[in-house]
Design a protein around this motif. Structure first.
Motif, PDB file in Angstrom:
ATOM      1  N   GLY A   8       1.212  -1.012   0.058  1.00 44.36           N
ATOM      2  CA  GLY A   8      -0.376   0.369  -0.003  1.00 44.36           C
ATOM      3  C   GLY A   8       0.481   1.542   0.480  1.00 44.36           C
ATOM      4  N   ALA A   9      -0.419   2.702   0.572  1.00 42.53           N
ATOM      5  CA  ALA A   9       0.779   2.987   0.807  1.00 42.53           C
ATOM      6  C   ALA A   9       2.114   3.710   1.306  1.00 42.53           C
ATOM      7  CB  ALA A   9      -0.008   4.983   0.937  1.00 42.53           C
ATOM      8  N   GLN A  10       2.591   2.672   2.295  1.00 49.44           N
ATOM      9  CA  GLN A  10       3.686   3.083   2.909  1.00 49.44           C
ATOM     10  C   GLN A  10       4.388   2.331   2.171  1.00 49.44           C
ATOM     11  OE1 GLN A  10       4.775   1.709   6.747  1.00 49.44           O
ATOM     12  NE2 GLN A  10       2.223   2.376   7.641  1.00 49.44           N
ATOM     13  N   THR A  11       4.246   0.914   2.041  1.00 50.11           N
ATOM     14  CA  THR A  11       5.341   0.236   0.747  1.00 50.11           C
ATOM     15  C   THR A  11       6.084   1.561  -0.864  1.00 50.11           C
ATOM     16  OG1 THR A  11       3.949  -1.495   0.717  1.00 50.11           O
ATOM     17  CG2 THR A  11       5.278  -1.666  -0.417  1.00 50.11           C
ATOM     18  N   LEU A  12       4.704   2.163  -1.122  1.00 53.28           N
ATOM     19  CA  LEU A  12       5.338   2.579  -2.273  1.00 53.28           C
ATOM     20  C   LEU A  12       6.100   4.157  -1.455  1.00 53.28           C
ATOM     21  CD1 LEU A  12       4.942   3.540  -5.043  1.00 53.28           C
ATOM     22  CD2 LEU A  12       3.073   5.156  -4.670  1.00 53.28           C
ATOM     23  N   THR A  13       6.155   4.518  -0.878  1.00 52.98           N
ATOM     24  CA  THR A  13       7.002   6.100  -0.073  1.00 52.98           C
ATOM     25  C   THR A  13       8.243   5.350   0.607  1.00 52.98           C
ATOM     26  OG1 THR A  13       5.258   6.611   0.805  1.00 52.98           O
ATOM     27  CG2 THR A  13       7.259   7.555   2.407  1.00 52.98           C
ATOM     28  N   ARG A  14       8.320   3.385   0.824  1.00 54.71           N
ATOM     29  CA  ARG A  14       9.707   3.135   1.091  1.00 54.71           C
ATOM     30  C   ARG A  14      10.201   2.453   0.296  1.00 54.71           C
ATOM     31  NH1 ARG A  14       8.921   0.688   7.355  1.00 54.71           N
ATOM     32  NH2 ARG A  14       7.863   2.045   8.521  1.00 54.71           N
ATOM     33  N   PHE A  15       9.572   2.170  -0.780  1.00 54.08           N
ATOM     34  CA  PHE A  15      10.245   1.889  -1.653  1.00 54.08           C
ATOM     35  C   PHE A  15      11.016   3.279  -2.674  1.00 54.08           C
ATOM     36  CE2 PHE A  15       9.347  -2.447  -3.524  1.00 54.08           C
ATOM     37  CZ  PHE A  15       9.131  -3.417  -2.121  1.00 54.08           C
ATOM     38  N   PHE A  16       9.963   4.248  -2.331  1.00 54.03           N
ATOM     39  CA  PHE A  16      10.959   5.307  -3.025  1.00 54.03           C
ATOM     40  C   PHE A  16      11.784   5.684  -2.205  1.00 54.03           C
ATOM     41  CE2 PHE A  16      11.079  10.387  -3.194  1.00 54.03           C
ATOM     42  CZ  PHE A  16      11.152  10.588  -4.391  1.00 54.03           C
ATOM     43  N   ALA A  17      11.814   5.805  -0.714  1.00 61.90           N
ATOM     44  CA  ALA A  17      12.838   6.272   0.385  1.00 61.90           C
ATOM     45  C   ALA A  17      14.165   5.961  -0.112  1.00 61.90           C
ATOM     46  CB  ALA A  17      12.332   6.137   1.109  1.00 61.90           C
ATOM     47  N   ILE A  18      13.992   4.421  -0.532  1.00 53.47           N
ATOM     48  CA  ILE A  18      14.803   2.715  -0.596  1.00 53.47           C
ATOM     49  C   ILE A  18      15.556   3.152  -2.171  1.00 53.47           C
ATOM     50  CG2 ILE A  18      16.205   1.098  -0.277  1.00 53.47           C
ATOM     51  CD1 ILE A  18      13.559  -0.208   1.602  1.00 53.47           C
ATOM     52  N   HIS A  19      14.737   3.584  -2.787  1.00 52.71           N
ATOM     53  CA  HIS A  19      15.284   4.071  -4.660  1.00 52.71           C
ATOM     54  C   HIS A  19      15.944   4.946  -5.185  1.00 52.71           C
ATOM     55  CE1 HIS A  19      15.130   2.439  -8.720  1.00 52.71           C
ATOM     56  NE2 HIS A  19      14.817   3.949  -9.063  1.00 52.71           N
ATOM     57  N   VAL A  20      15.391   5.983  -3.868  1.00 53.45           N
ATOM     58  CA  VAL A  20      16.122   7.168  -4.117  1.00 53.45           C
ATOM     59  C   VAL A  20      17.144   7.515  -2.788  1.00 53.45           C
ATOM     60  CG1 VAL A  20      15.380  10.275  -4.687  1.00 53.45           C
ATOM     61  CG2 VAL A  20      14.013   7.910  -5.028  1.00 53.45           C
ATOM     62  N   PHE A  21      16.800   6.795  -2.430  1.00 52.77           N
ATOM     63  CA  PHE A  21      18.334   7.998  -1.048  1.00 52.77           C
ATOM     64  C   PHE A  21      18.974   6.649  -0.707  1.00 52.77           C
ATOM     65  CE2 PHE A  21      14.661  10.864  -0.703  1.00 52.77           C
ATOM     66  CZ  PHE A  21      14.866  11.765  -1.017  1.00 52.77           C
ATOM     67  N   PHE A  22      18.822   5.466   0.618  1.00 48.64           N
ATOM     68  CA  PHE A  22      19.430   4.740   0.378  1.00 48.64           C
ATOM     69  C   PHE A  22      20.366   3.703  -0.500  1.00 48.64           C
ATOM     70  CE2 PHE A  22      16.107   5.881   3.406  1.00 48.64           C
ATOM     71  CZ  PHE A  22      16.313   5.601   4.829  1.00 48.64           C
ATOM     72  N   LEU A  23      20.121   3.129  -1.250  1.00 53.58           N
ATOM     73  CA  LEU A  23      20.775   2.366  -2.508  1.00 53.58           C
ATOM     74  C   LEU A  23      21.543   3.396  -2.891  1.00 53.58           C
ATOM     75  CD1 LEU A  23      17.766   0.129  -3.009  1.00 53.58           C
ATOM     76  CD2 LEU A  23      19.629  -0.564  -1.803  1.00 53.58           C
ATOM     77  N   PRO A  24      21.090   4.709  -3.628  1.00 51.20           N
ATOM     78  CA  PRO A  24      22.290   5.938  -3.846  1.00 51.20           C
ATOM     79  C   PRO A  24      23.687   5.976  -3.483  1.00 51.20           C
ATOM     80  CG  PRO A  24      19.920   6.162  -4.605  1.00 51.20           C
ATOM     81  CD  PRO A  24      19.650   4.972  -3.426  1.00 51.20           C
ATOM     82  N   GLY A  25      22.982   6.130  -1.937  1.00 51.81           N
ATOM     83  CA  GLY A  25      24.594   6.553  -1.097  1.00 51.81           C
ATOM     84  C   GLY A  25      25.000   5.153  -0.585  1.00 51.81           C
ATOM     85  N   ALA A  26      24.596   4.278  -0.557  1.00 47.72           N
ATOM     86  CA  ALA A  26      25.180   2.959  -0.642  1.00 47.72           C
ATOM     87  C   ALA A  26      26.035   2.491  -2.189  1.00 47.72           C
ATOM     88  CB  ALA A  26      24.742   1.593  -0.564  1.00 47.72           C
ATOM     89  N   LEU A  27      25.888   3.129  -3.008  1.00 49.61           N
ATOM     90  CA  LEU A  27      25.928   2.615  -4.099  1.00 49.61           C
ATOM     91  C   LEU A  27      27.478   3.759  -4.036  1.00 49.61           C
ATOM     92  CD1 LEU A  27      26.666   1.772  -7.138  1.00 49.61           C
ATOM     93  CD2 LEU A  27      24.294   2.884  -7.705  1.00 49.61           C
ATOM     94  N   PHE A  28      27.427   4.736  -4.532  1.00 51.10           N
ATOM     95  CA  PHE A  28      28.129   5.738  -4.173  1.00 51.10           C
ATOM     96  C   PHE A  28      29.226   5.511  -3.458  1.00 51.10           C
ATOM     97  CE2 PHE A  28      24.302   9.754  -5.279  1.00 51.10           C
ATOM     98  CZ  PHE A  28      25.076   9.048  -6.908  1.00 51.10           C
ATOM     99  N   ALA A  29      29.164   5.398  -2.059  1.00 51.63           N
ATOM    100  CA  ALA A  29      29.921   4.995  -1.351  1.00 51.63           C
ATOM    101  C   ALA A  29      30.802   3.442  -1.562  1.00 51.63           C
ATOM    102  CB  ALA A  29      29.605   4.536  -0.107  1.00 51.63           C
ATOM    103  N   LEU A  30      30.190   2.588  -2.076  1.00 54.16           N
ATOM    104  CA  LEU A  30      31.159   1.725  -2.570  1.00 54.16           C
ATOM    105  C   LEU A  30      31.541   1.542  -4.497  1.00 54.16           C
ATOM    106  CD1 LEU A  30      27.990  -1.119  -2.115  1.00 54.16           C
ATOM    107  CD2 LEU A  30      29.872  -1.254  -0.900  1.00 54.16           C
ATOM    108  N   LEU A  31      31.250   2.397  -5.223  1.00 58.69           N
ATOM    109  CA  LEU A  31      32.008   3.105  -6.204  1.00 58.69           C
ATOM    110  C   LEU A  31      33.319   3.465  -6.220  1.00 58.69           C
ATOM    111  CD1 LEU A  31      28.896   4.114  -8.862  1.00 58.69           C
ATOM    112  CD2 LEU A  31      30.544   1.943  -8.784  1.00 58.69           C
TER     113      LEU A  31
END
Length: 224
Positions: free
Chosen positions: A185-208
């Motif tokens: 539902g709504a929480q799922t979409l919001t969390r996926f958006f936050a993970i997709h735009v903030f958390f995982l890109p941050g991890a990606l930049f650090a690992l790269l």
């Protein structure tokens, strides 16, 4: 004009030594396609990074129009494709780039594995590369739900059910991703958006960053 700007900056923070350390680096002969046709396999890493850059730039453009709530998510994507100049092209680049980057990353990983480039002294860089692979898979999974259409909705349900089967932490992992353990539902979409735009890109930049530093220090591996 550009030279004057460069000289102005260099006069104040002395960037020339830094730039020379990055740019003035000899590339081994075995990775030169002009000398060896097989050297093209060494381009997979660079091509993967090129696609990642395209994903980042196109994703930044998409976030300017995307609305991460269940009432407006699909509408904002539709508006982007039909009303925004070149919006359909940019979204298409991001959509297909998500698949291309996984293919390129797989090819790069296979090259490293079959040429033994994961062996001493590059074991740490191999582990960093594997983590990058998982981060990219996570970006693909979380980004799939964002258009909020039927295919994305039911595919995410399947993905969350798979996550639930992880030993010991499955239920907690599903709740962390979905927000609500019973429905997408709504929480799922919001969390996926936050993970997709903030958390995982941050991890990606650090690992790269770690990946490139290690490559710079250890050099490009040679053939078997």
């Amino acid at each position: 004009m550009l030279q004057k700007i460069y000289d102005w900056i260099d006069d104040r923070i002395d960037i020339t030594p830094i730039w020379r350390d990055i740019a003035d680096h000899e590339v081994p002969e075995h990775v030169n396609p002009a000398h060896h046709f097989s050297a093209f396999v060494y381009c997979f890493g660079g091509l993967t990074f090129f696609v990642v850059v395209i994903q980042i730039l196109s994703g930044m453009f998409l976030t300017m129009y995307y609305v991460p709530d269940i009432e407006n998510a699909w509408k904002s994507v539709y508006y982007l494709q039909t009303e925004v100049a070149h919006g359909q092209i940019v979204r298409g680049m991001h959509h297909w780039g998500a698949s291309v980057v996984i293919v390129m990353l797989l090819l790069h990983t296979l090259r490293v594995f079959f040429q033994g480039a994961y062996k001493k002294p590059r074991e740490l860089n191999w582990m960093v590369g594997v983590l990058i692979f998982f981060v990219m898979l996570g970006l693909g999974f979380t980004g799939y739900l964002l258009p909020w259409d039927n295919k994305a909705y039911f595919a995410t349900q399947v993905g969350l059910e798979i996550a639930e089967q992880v030993p010991f932490i499955g239920e907690q992992l599903k709740t962390l991703l979905a927000g609500d353990a019973t429905i997408v539902g709504a929480q799922t979409l919001t969390r996926f958006f936050a993970i997709h735009v903030f958390f995982l890109p941050g991890a990606l930049f650090a690992l790269l960053a770690v990946h490139f530093i290690l490559i710079r220090r250890q050099g490009i591996s040679g053939p078997l």
